[in-house]
Write a protein that holds these residues in place. Structure first.
Motif, short mmCIF file in Angstrom:
data_model
loop_
_atom_site.label_atom_id
_atom_site.label_comp_id
_atom_site.label_asym_id
_atom_site.label_seq_id
_atom_site.Cartn_x
_atom_site.Cartn_y
_atom_site.Cartn_z
N ILE A 75 0.63 -1.32 -0.19
CA ILE A 75 0.23 0.04 -0.34
C ILE A 75 0.82 1.24 0.02
N THR A 79 -0.46 7.72 -1.13
CA THR A 79 -2.94 7.66 -1.89
C THR A 79 -3.12 6.78 -1.05
N GLY A 80 -2.66 6.00 -0.35
CA GLY A 80 -3.65 4.90 -0.23
C GLY A 80 -3.96 3.28 -1.06
N GLU A 81 -3.39 3.99 -1.86
CA GLU A 81 -3.84 2.56 -3.26
C GLU A 81 -3.18 1.31 -2.86
N HIS A 87 -5.67 -5.29 -5.41
CA HIS A 87 -6.49 -3.66 -5.47
C HIS A 87 -6.98 -3.53 -4.38
N LYS A 89 -8.00 0.62 -1.63
CA LYS A 89 -8.10 1.97 -1.29
C LYS A 89 -8.05 1.85 0.07
#
Length: 106
Positions: A75, A79-81, A87, A89
């Motif tokens: 992670i 950005t938290g992505e 996948h 967030k």
């Protein structure tokens, strides 16, 4: 209607050891706060975006990336992505420094 973000003091820089997560609760929001080896401090919601959930504060930090402790998802703390091939967030919260005081905005 514009929402106002409130800023909360959550400690001083020395309270956050490099590459070690710390759980902080602000206004009923549980945060995982991390300080990278370069000294940058990031706050994310202490909730894994994996469908089964779990905490993030016990994860390992390398550079700007957090490796969650349960599923090894990578992670981006900025950005938290969640990085491919996974996948998702995680919610991130702005962190600022006022001298040595660490503040987070909710």
């Amino acid at each position: 209607m514009e929402l106002t973000k409130l800023e909360y003091a959550i400690g001083v820089v020395q309270d956050f050891l490099p590459q070690i997560g710390r759980v902080i609760v602000v206004e009923n929001v549980e945060l995982a706060v991390f300080r990278t080896s370069t000294g940058a401090i990031y706050a994310v919601e202490n909730r894994n975006p994996h469908p089964k959930g779990g905490p993030l504060a016990e994860g390992m930090v390398s550079g700007y990336y957090l490796y969650d402790p349960l599923y090894d998802w990578k992670i981006d703390l900025r950005t938290g992505e969640v990085q491919a091939p996974d996948h998702g967030k995680v919610a991130t919260f702005p962190v600022t420094l006022d001298g040595q005081t660490v503040k987070v905005s909710l």
